[in-house]
Design a protein around this motif. Structure first.
Motif, mmCIF file in Angstrom:
data_model
loop_
_atom_site.group_PDB
_atom_site.id
_atom_site.type_symbol
_atom_site.label_atom_id
_atom_site.label_comp_id
_atom_site.label_asym_id
_atom_site.label_seq_id
_atom_site.Cartn_x
_atom_site.Cartn_y
_atom_site.Cartn_z
ATOM 1 N N VAL A 21 0.845 -1.205 0.000
ATOM 2 C CA VAL A 21 0.000 0.000 0.000
ATOM 3 C C VAL A 21 0.876 1.248 0.000
ATOM 4 O O VAL A 21 0.629 2.207 -0.736
ATOM 5 N N VAL A 22 1.945 1.216 0.813
ATOM 6 C CA VAL A 22 2.870 2.357 0.845
ATOM 7 C C VAL A 22 3.473 2.578 -0.539
ATOM 8 O O VAL A 22 3.578 3.708 -1.026
ATOM 9 N N CYS A 23 3.847 1.472 -1.213
ATOM 10 C CA CYS A 23 4.402 1.590 -2.573
ATOM 11 C C CYS A 23 3.402 2.265 -3.499
ATOM 12 O O CYS A 23 3.746 3.204 -4.223
ATOM 13 N N LEU A 28 1.477 6.918 -6.610
ATOM 14 C CA LEU A 28 0.390 7.824 -6.977
ATOM 15 C C LEU A 28 0.699 9.266 -6.588
ATOM 16 O O LEU A 28 0.360 10.197 -7.296
ATOM 17 N N SER A 29 1.365 9.432 -5.424
ATOM 18 C CA SER A 29 1.565 10.807 -4.964
ATOM 19 C C SER A 29 2.832 11.438 -5.545
ATOM 20 O O SER A 29 2.903 12.645 -5.694
ATOM 21 N N LEU A 30 3.829 10.609 -5.891
ATOM 22 C CA LEU A 30 5.089 11.187 -6.364
ATOM 23 C C LEU A 30 5.233 11.148 -7.880
ATOM 24 O O LEU A 30 6.004 11.903 -8.448
ATOM 25 N N GLY A 33 2.644 12.848 -13.060
ATOM 26 C CA GLY A 33 3.203 13.882 -13.933
ATOM 27 C C GLY A 33 2.123 14.823 -14.401
ATOM 28 O O GLY A 33 1.068 14.403 -14.842
ATOM 29 N N GLY A 34 2.378 16.099 -14.318
ATOM 30 C CA GLY A 34 1.476 17.079 -14.904
ATOM 31 C C GLY A 34 0.216 17.350 -14.127
ATOM 32 O O GLY A 34 -0.666 18.035 -14.615
ATOM 33 N N ALA A 35 0.087 16.795 -12.916
ATOM 34 C CA ALA A 35 -1.104 17.124 -12.145
ATOM 35 C C ALA A 35 -0.973 18.545 -11.617
ATOM 36 O O ALA A 35 0.075 18.928 -11.118
ATOM 37 N N PHE B 142 13.417 12.113 -3.713
ATOM 38 C CA PHE B 142 12.194 11.442 -3.286
ATOM 39 C C PHE B 142 11.427 10.864 -4.470
ATOM 40 O O PHE B 142 10.525 10.067 -4.301
ATOM 41 N N TYR B 143 11.810 11.298 -5.663
ATOM 42 C CA TYR B 143 11.189 10.758 -6.860
ATOM 43 C C TYR B 143 11.436 9.258 -6.967
ATOM 44 O O TYR B 143 10.665 8.526 -7.558
ATOM 45 N N LEU B 144 12.543 8.800 -6.368
ATOM 46 C CA LEU B 144 12.895 7.376 -6.439
ATOM 47 C C LEU B 144 12.237 6.560 -5.331
ATOM 48 O O LEU B 144 12.382 5.339 -5.291
#
Lengths: 125, 199
Positions: A21-23, A28-30, A33-35, B142-144
């Protein structure tokens, strides 16, 4: 295989699931792109409103022809109505990408979305 | 040879720690030979030893084994005091702290797999913080995070399963003081080096 499965206790399964779930959350949060994360409204070249896209709201922007109504919803924004003759900015519909712009030229109002990863550095007309 | 005036008499515990640390160091060095797709993503096989020691001998010995492994492993790989050493060290310290808490979870429900995954997350967390503060002062690191998080789950699961299997299959007689890990090399120079911490 069953031998290995026996080594997994119920709590272990929960920890594995929580890890996944953390993955998923991290992706989703990191990696969105482009949000967009905000909207900038200009009238006559001046910034009249700078808002985030977290909650719903309407912004009335006065211009030479009348009032342009900007509608903000979580994650998106649009020009809801405009007194201009051709309605291009209204017909553009919802803007959802960072860097997207709707321009109501006759009424001198523009709506643009900001974000970390905008597709454009700047737009010029 | 002149007899030393200081006589160090290693206890059974010292020898045990040295043996386990040696096994962990061997795994660290062997792992360094594995080509990695991305810098920072490592299986962390040496942590299997830490997990076994934690389960069988307690937290204090696990700390000794883990820190000795980081120290000697970096010396052997020429990484001592290089950025990689501090990343390893911060990850190891964070993992050990989390392991110290996780080992008190109910044994019936949470086994080495849980310990392993939680420690792996602590490891990447600490490494990312150190990397962000010191090595790459930009939020780009943190992107990774998703990649590291997935690696933590996968390798944490695998290491935890191996540790659980070792714990289940190896005789639990602590009397012999024999090492539970068969991969232990001859207790040679490393053994003595590991014995140096004065106690």
């Amino acid at each position: 295989m069953a031998q290995w499965r026996a080594l997994l206790l119920p709590g272990d399964m929960m920890v594995v699931a929580a890890g996944l779930v953390v993955c998923a959350y991290a992706v989703l949060s990191l990696w969105r792109g482009g949000a967009p994360d905000g909207a900038v409204v200009r009238a006559g070249g001046r910034v009249v409103a700078e808002v985030d896209l977290n909650r719903e709201r309407r912004i009335d922007v006065p211009g030479p022809l009348g009032v342009t109504v900007i509608e903000i919803q979580p994650g998106r924004a649009r020009v809801a109505s405009d007194p201009g003759p051709r309605q291009y900015c209204v017909r553009q519909g919802w803007l959802t990408q960072a860097g997207a712009v709707a321009i109501c030229a006759p009424n001198e109002v523009s709506l643009s979305l900001t974000g970390r990863a905008a597709d454009y550095d700047s737009l010029n007309y | 040879m002149t007899p030393s005036t200081i006589e160090l008499t290693p206890t059974a515990e010292d020898r045990r720690i040295a043996r386990h640390a040696a096994a962990a160091i061997v795994l660290t060095v062997a792992e360094a030979a594995i080509p990695l797709p991305l810098p920072g993503v490592k299986p962390g096989l040496a942590n299997i030893v830490t997990l076994v020691v934690l389960a069988r001998w307690g937290w204090r010995e696990a700390v000794w084994v883990s820190l000795l492994r980081v120290l000697a492993g970096s010396l052997l790989l020429g990484q001592f005091f290089a950025p990689g050493f501090f990343l390893s060290l911060s990850g190891a310290v964070a993992s050990l702290l989390v392991l110290g808490l996780a080992m008190h979870l109910p044994r019936r429900w949470f086994g080495p797999v849980s310990h392993s995954i939680l420690a792996a997350f602590a490891h990447i967390g600490a490494q990312l913080v150190v990397a962000r503060l010191w090595l790459v002062p930009h939020d780009g690191v943190f992107y990774l995070l998703p990649v590291f998080a997935l690696a933590a789950v996968v390798f944490g699961l695998v290491n935890g399963l191996v540790a659980a299997r070792l714990l289940a299959e190896l005789p639990s007689s602590p009397a012999a003081g024999s090492t539970p890990v068969s991969a232990t090399p001859q207790p040679g120079p490393l053994d003595r080096e590991a014995d140096h911490p004065e106690r």
